[in-house]
Enzyme design. Structure first.
Site, mmCIF file in Angstrom:
data_model
loop_
_atom_site.group_PDB
_atom_site.id
_atom_site.type_symbol
_atom_site.label_atom_id
_atom_site.label_comp_id
_atom_site.label_asym_id
_atom_site.label_seq_id
_atom_site.Cartn_x
_atom_site.Cartn_y
_atom_site.Cartn_z
ATOM 1 N N GLY A 113 32.335 18.320 -36.197
ATOM 2 C CA GLY A 113 32.049 19.128 -37.474
ATOM 3 C C GLY A 113 33.402 19.067 -38.249
ATOM 4 O O GLY A 113 34.214 18.582 -37.861
ATOM 5 N N CYS A 114 33.185 19.792 -39.349
ATOM 6 C CA CYS A 114 34.252 19.445 -40.526
ATOM 7 C C CYS A 114 35.497 20.126 -40.109
ATOM 8 O O CYS A 114 36.519 19.668 -40.104
ATOM 9 C CB CYS A 114 33.790 19.940 -41.921
ATOM 10 N N HIS A 115 35.513 21.438 -39.842
ATOM 11 C CA HIS A 115 36.843 22.522 -39.517
ATOM 12 C C HIS A 115 37.207 21.650 -38.177
ATOM 13 O O HIS A 115 38.398 21.464 -38.113
ATOM 14 C CB HIS A 115 36.168 23.854 -39.342
ATOM 15 N N ALA A 116 36.285 21.458 -37.338
ATOM 16 C CA ALA A 116 36.563 20.999 -35.901
ATOM 17 C C ALA A 116 37.320 19.760 -35.849
ATOM 18 O O ALA A 116 38.259 19.404 -35.228
ATOM 19 C CB ALA A 116 35.403 20.880 -35.036
ATOM 20 N N SER A 117 36.840 18.736 -36.840
ATOM 21 C CA SER A 117 37.747 17.240 -37.140
ATOM 22 C C SER A 117 39.131 17.794 -37.472
ATOM 23 O O SER A 117 40.120 17.047 -36.745
ATOM 24 C CB SER A 117 37.166 16.553 -38.338
#
Length: 306
Positions: A113-117
């Site tokens: 995921g973008c935030h998770a990255s």
């Protein structure tokens, strides 16, 4: 020539993957006409005739797509949330996997995921090094451009006179954001972090921040920098010890790019860890293509903007 099918090519992530791949001479894109894009039999045929399938779909549709594949040849790169913590799937953040993963053998890759990255790039190396304890209670806030919300949100921001859209908006306020599960599991944490995602009125870019008290970690700011320098010697994530725009850090600094910058700021008492990248780049399509490049055995930045 490698045959690639993008299932869900009309969405923002799918479109950007298409733009990147359509310029490559080593890729043959399998493209369905508009009237066949949602036809299950047409999709089944494409999924089984391609070498690599990108799934740019909602979770349920991504699970359905995997179920349509009837061979052991097709490599799947899923950009949805559906398989990020599933057994048998490789979490597609190569810089974290190091040399332990042979991508030539991988058939199922879950794109982060973008935030998770940003969160896992900042936290996992420190957990692995023992600087952050597995039972730590962490906080995270993340600024993102509105393109991460898909076509409807893009249209809202670009065509609306709503005054509320002129300022940053916090969301995920119930602390049930879909990225939380992978943030905890991939980092090896015992507890979910408190997470504050914020969408702001700019198209693309992302800035993920994790604040720390030195009294709550095993080490200091220089120890953290040393871990990052060791962890990010290669790949599309790099440590920048001089990230400072006259006292500011813009969330749009890496807009349009497919790499990620890690930086550390603070003092002897309080520290902030910062990851800056493009929510559609290293946070989505760029990471997906990087994973494909590793599967193909070509340079991982092939066709990317870094």
């Amino acid at each position: 020539m490698t045959k690639v099918f993008i299932d869900g090519s009309a969405g923002t992530t799918g479109l950007r993957i298409y733009d990147r791949l359509s310029a490559r001479a080593d890729i043959e894109l399998i493209i369905l006409s508009d009237d066949k894009r949602k036809d299950i039999e047409a999709r089944r045929e494409a999924l089984n005739n391609c070498d690599i399938a990108f799934l740019c779909l909602p979770d349920a549709a991504a699970i359905e797509a995997v179920g349509l594949i009837e061979n052991d040849k097709t490599v799947v790169i899923d950009t949805s949330t559906a398989h990020r913590t599933s057994e048998g799937w490789t979490y597609g953040f190569p810089e974290l996997n190091g040399k332990s993963t042979d991508y030539s053998l991988v058939k199922r890759i879950a794109n982060p995921g973008c935030h998770a990255s940003g969160f896992v790039a900042l936290v996992k190396p420190l957990v692995d090094a023992g600087v952050i304890s597995k039972n730590a209670l962490l906080n995270c806030f993340s600024l993102t451009g509105y393109s991460g919300g898909g076509k409807k949100m893009i249209a809202d921001y670009e065509n609306s006179d709503n005054a509320l859209l002129k300022a940053p908006r916090q969301y995920g306020i119930a602390q049930q954001h879909k990225h939380l599960k992978e943030m905890k599991q991939i980092c090896g944490l015992d507890n979910l972090p408190t997470f504050c995602p914020i969408v702001a009125p700019f198209y693309s870019g992302m800035e993920v921040t994790v604040p720390l008290f030195v009294s709550q970690i095993n080490g200091n700011i220089e120890d953290i920098k040393a871990v990052y320098k060791q962890a990010y010697k290669s790949g599309l994530v790099h440590f920048n010890d001089n990230a400072d725009e006259q006292g500011f850090l813009s969330a749009a600094a890496y807009a349009g790019r497919d790499d990620m910058e890690i930086s550390v700021h603070g003092n002897d008492e309080r520290i902030i860890l910062v990851a800056r990248f493009d929510n559609l780049g290293k946070g989505a399509s760029g990471a997906a293509i990087q994973n494909m490049n590793l599967v193909l055995g070509v340079a991982e930045d092939t066709g990317l903007e870094v």
